[in-house]
Design an enzyme around this catalytic site. Structure first.
Site, PDB file in Angstrom:
ATOM      1  CG  HIS A 134      11.869 -23.375  13.122  1.00  0.00           C
ATOM      2  ND1 HIS A 134      12.053 -23.206  14.475  1.00  0.00           N
ATOM      3  CD2 HIS A 134      13.074 -23.796  12.629  1.00  0.00           C
ATOM      4  CE1 HIS A 134      13.303 -23.499  14.796  1.00  0.00           C
ATOM      5  NE2 HIS A 134      13.947 -23.850  13.689  1.00  0.00           N
ATOM      6  CG  ASP A 147      -0.351   0.262   2.523  1.00  0.00           C
ATOM      7  OD1 ASP A 147       0.904   0.354   2.592  1.00  0.00           O
ATOM      8  OD2 ASP A 147      -1.076   0.416   3.522  1.00  0.00           O
ATOM      9  CG  HIS A 188       9.971 -27.454  12.340  1.00  0.00           C
ATOM     10  ND1 HIS A 188       9.691 -26.709  13.466  1.00  0.00           N
ATOM     11  CD2 HIS A 188      11.309 -27.685  12.357  1.00  0.00           C
ATOM     12  CE1 HIS A 188      10.818 -26.472  14.120  1.00  0.00           C
ATOM     13  NE2 HIS A 188      11.811 -27.053  13.476  1.00  0.00           N
ATOM     14  CB  CYS A 211       1.241  -2.116   4.790  1.00  0.00           C
ATOM     15  SG  CYS A 211       1.157  -3.072   6.303  1.00  0.00           S
ATOM     16  CB  THR A 269       2.914  -1.675  10.972  1.00  0.00           C
ATOM     17  OG1 THR A 269       1.657  -2.201  10.498  1.00  0.00           O
ATOM     18  CG2 THR A 269       2.698  -0.290  11.567  1.00  0.00           C
TER      19      THR A 269
HETATM   20  C1  RB5 Z   1      -1.677   3.067   6.296  1.00  0.00           C
HETATM   21  O1  RB5 Z   1      -1.731   4.333   6.869  1.00  0.00           O
HETATM   22  C2  RB5 Z   1      -1.300   2.017   7.344  1.00  0.00           C
HETATM   23  O2  RB5 Z   1      -2.356   1.840   8.225  1.00  0.00           O
HETATM   24  C3  RB5 Z   1      -0.948   0.726   6.671  1.00  0.00           C
HETATM   25  O3  RB5 Z   1       0.106   0.935   5.800  1.00  0.00           O
HETATM   26  C4  RB5 Z   1      -0.491  -0.411   7.575  1.00  0.00           C
HETATM   27  O4  RB5 Z   1       0.507   0.000   8.442  1.00  0.00           O
HETATM   28  C5  RB5 Z   1      -1.557  -1.168   8.242  1.00  0.00           C
HETATM   29  O5  RB5 Z   1      -1.310  -2.114   9.002  1.00  0.00           O
END
Ligand code: RB5
Length: 147
Positions: free
Chosen positions: A97, A7, A132, A64, A66
């Site tokens: 694993h 994203d 595993h 994304c 995070t």
């Molecule tokens: C976008 O602002 C952010 O929420 C997305 O990139 C991500 O981190 C969601 O988990």
């Protein structure tokens, strides 16, 4: 073949990883996004995870902000073992694993060099099997039970 997607929060990291893949002659399909304009991550995560799930792609990489949103969505798709990774030890261990087949990274969390090291390790480490396998079978059973 690797499926890669991001994203807006992971767009820059996706482009960086594509540079790594090009340099190392790793084939990939980029499902987007193609700019830093805001876009919802679930459709992108579903697209990459589905390609892996149906066998069109061997592995997937999702970025994304995070890495969390991508991993939540990818893990809802049948047969997907998505790992959110932020260190080299986990990159190796989750292949050895968990036989993870989708790598999730946080573009707003990790630095560029670390991200590329993680990708390099994750793509080059094999599943070690043994006990595993039994654990992965248990994951499959849980997946079946709650489908
Ligand atoms: C976008 O602002 C952010 O929420 C997305 O990139 C991500 O981190 C969601 O988990």
């Amino acid at each position: 073949m690797i499926a890669i997607g991001a994203d807006h929060g992971g767009y820059k990291l996706k482009e960086l990883i594509k540079g790594y893949l090009d340099k190392n002659s790793v084939e990939y399909i980029d499902v987007g996004t193609f700019s830093e304009d805001s876009i919802d991550y679930p459709q992108i995560a579903m697209d990459v995870a589905n390609r892996v799930s149906i066998g069109d792609c061997e592995k997937g990489i999702l970025c994304c902000g995070t890495g969390v949103g991508m991993s939540i969505v990818a893990n809802k798709i049948k047969g997907i073992r998505a790992a959110l990774v932020g260190d080299c030890f986990t990159a190796k261990a989750t292949r050895e694993h968990n036989d993870s087949n989708v790598l999730c990274l946080g573009g707003r969390v990790i630095g560029e060099e670390l991200a590329l090291m993680i990708v390099d390790i994750w793509l080059s480490t094999e599943f070690i099997g043994k006990h595993h396998v039994n654990r992965l079978n248990q994951i499959k059973e849980i997946e079946e039970k709650f489908k």
